[in-house]
Design an enzyme around this catalytic site. Structure first.
Site, PDB file in Angstrom:
ATOM      1  N   ASN A   9       0.870  -1.175   0.000  1.00  0.00           N
ATOM      2  CA  ASN A   9       0.000   0.000   0.000  1.00  0.00           C
ATOM      3  C   ASN A   9       0.910   1.230   0.000  1.00  0.00           C
ATOM      4  O   ASN A   9       1.500   1.560   1.026  1.00  0.00           O
ATOM      5  CB  ASN A   9      -0.904  -0.022   1.237  1.00  0.00           C
ATOM      6  CG  ASN A   9      -1.756   1.231   1.342  1.00  0.00           C
ATOM      7  OD1 ASN A   9      -1.760   2.065   0.428  1.00  0.00           O
ATOM      8  ND2 ASN A   9      -2.468   1.377   2.441  1.00  0.00           N
ATOM      9  N   LYS A  11       0.048   4.257  -0.355  1.00  0.00           N
ATOM     10  CA  LYS A  11      -0.608   5.453   0.192  1.00  0.00           C
ATOM     11  C   LYS A  11      -0.390   6.648  -0.754  1.00  0.00           C
ATOM     12  O   LYS A  11      -0.378   6.473  -1.961  1.00  0.00           O
ATOM     13  CB  LYS A  11      -0.119   5.701   1.622  1.00  0.00           C
ATOM     14  CG  LYS A  11      -0.282   4.433   2.492  1.00  0.00           C
ATOM     15  CD  LYS A  11      -0.088   4.629   3.951  1.00  0.00           C
ATOM     16  CE  LYS A  11      -0.307   3.291   4.664  1.00  0.00           C
ATOM     17  NZ  LYS A  11      -0.243   3.385   6.111  1.00  0.00           N
ATOM     18  N   HIS A  95      -9.678   1.110   4.493  1.00  0.00           N
ATOM     19  CA  HIS A  95      -8.411   1.272   5.224  1.00  0.00           C
ATOM     20  C   HIS A  95      -8.650   2.234   6.397  1.00  0.00           C
ATOM     21  O   HIS A  95      -9.445   3.174   6.286  1.00  0.00           O
ATOM     22  CB  HIS A  95      -7.328   1.821   4.285  1.00  0.00           C
ATOM     23  CG  HIS A  95      -5.975   1.809   4.919  1.00  0.00           C
ATOM     24  ND1 HIS A  95      -5.572   2.790   5.798  1.00  0.00           N
ATOM     25  CD2 HIS A  95      -4.949   0.926   4.830  1.00  0.00           C
ATOM     26  CE1 HIS A  95      -4.339   2.503   6.227  1.00  0.00           C
ATOM     27  NE2 HIS A  95      -3.942   1.382   5.650  1.00  0.00           N
ATOM     28  N   GLU A 167      -5.428  -4.820  10.413  1.00  0.00           N
ATOM     29  CA  GLU A 167      -4.427  -3.780  10.626  1.00  0.00           C
ATOM     30  C   GLU A 167      -4.738  -3.049  11.929  1.00  0.00           C
ATOM     31  O   GLU A 167      -5.540  -2.095  11.924  1.00  0.00           O
ATOM     32  CB  GLU A 167      -4.441  -2.785   9.461  1.00  0.00           C
ATOM     33  CG  GLU A 167      -4.117  -3.421   8.130  1.00  0.00           C
ATOM     34  CD  GLU A 167      -3.496  -2.418   7.160  1.00  0.00           C
ATOM     35  OE1 GLU A 167      -2.405  -2.696   6.666  1.00  0.00           O
ATOM     36  OE2 GLU A 167      -4.095  -1.354   6.922  1.00  0.00           O
ATOM     37  N   GLY A 173       2.342   2.494  10.849  1.00  0.00           N
ATOM     38  CA  GLY A 173       3.272   3.618  10.732  1.00  0.00           C
ATOM     39  C   GLY A 173       3.944   4.000  12.040  1.00  0.00           C
ATOM     40  O   GLY A 173       4.577   5.046  12.132  1.00  0.00           O
TER      41      GLY A 173
HETATM   42  P1  13P Z   1       2.919   0.547   7.741  1.00  0.00           P
HETATM   43  O1  13P Z   1       3.464  -0.750   7.178  1.00  0.00           O
HETATM   44  O2  13P Z   1       3.656   1.752   7.274  1.00  0.00           O
HETATM   45  O3  13P Z   1       2.762   0.452   9.240  1.00  0.00           O
HETATM   46  O4  13P Z   1       1.434   0.712   7.145  1.00  0.00           O
HETATM   47  C1  13P Z   1       0.546  -0.342   7.235  1.00  0.00           C
HETATM   48  C2  13P Z   1      -0.628  -0.032   6.392  1.00  0.00           C
HETATM   49  O5  13P Z   1      -1.393   0.874   6.692  1.00  0.00           O
HETATM   50  C3  13P Z   1      -0.836  -0.827   5.179  1.00  0.00           C
HETATM   51  O6  13P Z   1      -2.099  -0.628   4.646  1.00  0.00           O
END
Ligand code: 13P
Length: 252
Positions: A9, A11, A95, A167, A173
């Site tokens: 992902n 983003k 998400h 998640e 993050g």
């Molecule tokens: P990170 O791997 O940066 O923690 O993000 C996870 C995420 O939101 C994947 O959709």
């Protein structure tokens, strides 16, 4: 029997030139025949370039969100037929960043899920609890609600491609990762909820991915438990080498 799925992902990162620089570096790092299904989810403006750059490979491309309707007066939105038309095969739904910043709810997740299945897009439905919810012992209540409402009214016969991503919001993050035991317990609980809402057979075949600070050094320990069928990777998927290492670690 469940083929592992490792998804990136990206983003709101990577313009098209950066996306193709990624695939140029990434594709030689992975074997042509993979044990895992690999999906890249770029931002909307990089979808077409990433699809073009991965043509003829086993890598599939997913969108990060979509509207549930085919078309209409919805400024700024992208519809499932638009995604189909350019060769998108997967779509992230609900998400936690969409829920937190763009008012998505379990009800809109449900509408999007029904639409994705109707348009033969593989839906990756994201669920997970906030830190305060975990600390107050509400994790299972939150997951039950997200699965029950998110999946309600789905025809089990149409749900064979369903993918869920667990998640935990506190792990996204932050560098904090769920322990393998925390993740396995949540995944097992989610599978039980899918069995209740859809059917035991669909629950047994649904892939449940873990997401939240997956890195090359923890991918193997998180991805190989009984109920964990792959990973949804944010930050560490932006770099071709680290994403390839995660795939190698997670596909043992
Ligand atoms: P990170 O791997 O940066 O923690 O993000 C996870 C995420 O939101 C994947 O959709």
């Amino acid at each position: 029997m469940r083929k592992p799925l490792i998804a990136a992902n990206w983003k709101m990162y990577k313009i098209p030139a950066e996306a193709t620089a990624f695939t140029d570096a990434f594709l030689p790092l992975i074997a042509s025949k993979q044990k895992a299904e690999i999906v890249l989810c770029p931002s909307t403006t990089s979808l077409a370039a990433t699809i073009e750059a991965t043509k003829g490979t086993e890598v599939r491309i997913g969108a990060q969100t979509m509207h549930w309707l085919d078309n209409g007066a919805y400024t700024g939105e992208t519809s499932p037929i638009m995604l189909n038309a350019i060769g998108v095969t997967h779509v992230l739904i609900g998400h936690s960043e969409r829920r937190q910043y763009f008012n998505e709810t379990d009800e809109t997740v449900n509408l999007k899920l029904k639409s994705a299945l109707a348009h033969k897009l593989v839906p990756i439905v994201c669920v997970g609890e906030h830190k305060a919810e975990r600390e107050s012992g509400k994790t299972n209540d939150v997951l039950r609600q997200q699965i029950t409402v998110g999946l309600q009214g789905i025809d089990p016969a149409a749900a064979t491609s369903l993918v869920i991503a667990y998640e935990p919001v506190w792990a996204i993050g932050t560098g904090l990762t769920a322990t393998p035991q925390i993740a396995e317990d949540a995944h097992k609980f989610i599978r039980e909820q899918i069995a209740e809402v859809l059917s035991p057979a669909i629950a047994a075949s649904t892939r449940i991915l873990y997401g939240g600070s997956v890195k090359p050094d923890n991918a193997a320990s998180l991805c190989c438990l009984e109920n964990i069928d792959g990973a949804l990777v944010g930050g560490a998927s932006l770099d071709p080498t680290s994403f390839a290492q995660i795939i190698a670690g997670a596909s043992i």
